[in-house]
Design an enzyme around this catalytic site. Structure first.
Site, short mmCIF file in Angstrom:
data_model
loop_
_atom_site.label_atom_id
_atom_site.label_comp_id
_atom_site.label_asym_id
_atom_site.label_seq_id
_atom_site.Cartn_x
_atom_site.Cartn_y
_atom_site.Cartn_z
N ARG A 35 -4.00 -12.36 -7.37
CA ARG A 35 -4.20 -11.01 -6.85
C ARG A 35 -4.48 -10.06 -8.00
O ARG A 35 -4.34 -10.41 -9.17
CB ARG A 35 -2.94 -10.55 -6.10
N GLY A 36 -4.81 -8.82 -7.66
CA GLY A 36 -4.92 -7.80 -8.68
C GLY A 36 -3.55 -7.38 -9.17
O GLY A 36 -2.52 -7.71 -8.58
N GLY A 37 -3.52 -6.67 -10.29
CA GLY A 37 -2.27 -6.14 -10.79
C GLY A 37 -1.67 -6.96 -11.92
O GLY A 37 -2.31 -7.86 -12.47
N TYR A 86 2.50 -8.13 -13.64
CA TYR A 86 3.65 -8.95 -13.23
C TYR A 86 4.46 -8.24 -12.15
O TYR A 86 4.66 -7.02 -12.19
CB TYR A 86 4.58 -9.22 -14.42
N HIS A 110 9.41 -11.41 -6.93
CA HIS A 110 9.77 -11.63 -5.54
C HIS A 110 11.08 -12.38 -5.49
O HIS A 110 11.34 -13.25 -6.35
CB HIS A 110 8.70 -12.45 -4.81
N ALA A 122 5.70 -2.67 -3.75
CA ALA A 122 4.51 -2.98 -4.54
C ALA A 122 3.37 -3.38 -3.61
O ALA A 122 3.59 -3.93 -2.53
CB ALA A 122 4.81 -4.11 -5.53
N ILE A 123 2.15 -3.11 -4.06
CA ILE A 123 0.94 -3.50 -3.34
C ILE A 123 0.09 -4.37 -4.28
O ILE A 123 -0.13 -3.99 -5.42
CB ILE A 123 0.11 -2.27 -2.92
N GLY A 124 -0.34 -5.51 -3.79
CA GLY A 124 -1.23 -6.37 -4.57
C GLY A 124 -2.22 -7.03 -3.62
O GLY A 124 -1.81 -7.71 -2.68
N CYS A 152 4.90 -4.28 -12.77
CA CYS A 152 3.58 -3.66 -12.60
C CYS A 152 3.15 -2.88 -13.82
O CYS A 152 2.29 -1.99 -13.74
CB CYS A 152 3.55 -2.77 -11.35
#
Length: 226
Positions: free
Chosen positions: A78-80, A82, A85, A150-152, A181
């Protein structure tokens, strides 16, 4: 408990997985589902789950920000940068077809942020976007701006992969193994740390209640390639 896929809004499969789902297993299943959605052989998917402790590396991850790799480190695609989770964190994977929902990636990210903010509001948490910082923000007990979600996102053949994570009651010390992030100057918080409702069933219900508005917000003018 047996996982029960169910019809979701607009014919999307709404899946809630009990227990902890291995990150790499989930990643492989999500990628296969995205390919099937792109081929027109599977329904779109909203998948809610939790992972065992893991650090995931986005395409912009800087090795200097991996401070203490005490848990497995997995390339996410994905984008982003570290992110972490683990138990107590709700993860939502979104396999949605932007060919039919508007080919606008910025609009999609904005809509996902708005959806999570609306769901958190139903838990009594005032969350917001922050200019120049992707993710979901709130104020911690000290009044400082802190990241609660967070969004990825990745988009392939205009089908989305990955999605969001929201800190309900994770061990916040687990975030200290990375620079989350890439934002060292901001703390991380959770619903539990704020003294708010933090069980997954309540949050899932809040997401379900606000899902239709999220989907309606996806149709934006313009098309942005990714």
């Amino acid at each position: 408990m047996i996982e029960q896929p169910a019809p979701g809004p607009d014919g999307i499969e709404w899946r809630v997985s009990p227990g902890l789902t291995d990150y790499q297993v989930a990643l492989a299943e999500m990628e296969a589902r995205a390919a099937a959605v792109a081929a027109g052989t599977a329904r779109e998917l909203i998948w809610l789950l939790e992972h065992p402790p893991v650090y995931t590396a986005g395409t912009s991850a800087d090795p200097r920000e991996l401070v203490d790799p005490r848990f497995p480190v997995v390339p996410a695609g994905r984008g982003g940068r570290y992110t972490y989770h683990g138990p107590g964190q709700r993860v939502g994977y979104l396999v949605l077809d932007l060919n039919r929902r508007g080919r606008d990636v910025r609009c999609f990210v904005h809509a996902v942020e708005g959806w999570v903010i609306a769901a958190l509001a139903r838990l009594g948490i005032t969350a917001f976007r922050a200019e120049g910082r992707i993710g979901i923000w709130t104020h911690d007990a000290s009044g400082a701006e802190a990241k609660i979600g967070a969004i990825g996102i990745r988009v392939r053949r205009w089908v989305t992969l990955h999605g969001f994570s929201v800190n309900l009651s994770p061990d916040l010390l687990h975030f200290t193994g990375i620079v989350p992030c890439g934002l060292a100057e901001f703390p991380v918080t959770s619903a539990a740390a704020l003294g708010m409702v933090h069980d997954t069933a309540t949050f899932d219900a809040a997401l379900a209640f606000t899902a239709e508005a999220f989907l309606q917000s996806l149709i934006c003018a313009g098309e942005n390639e990714t």
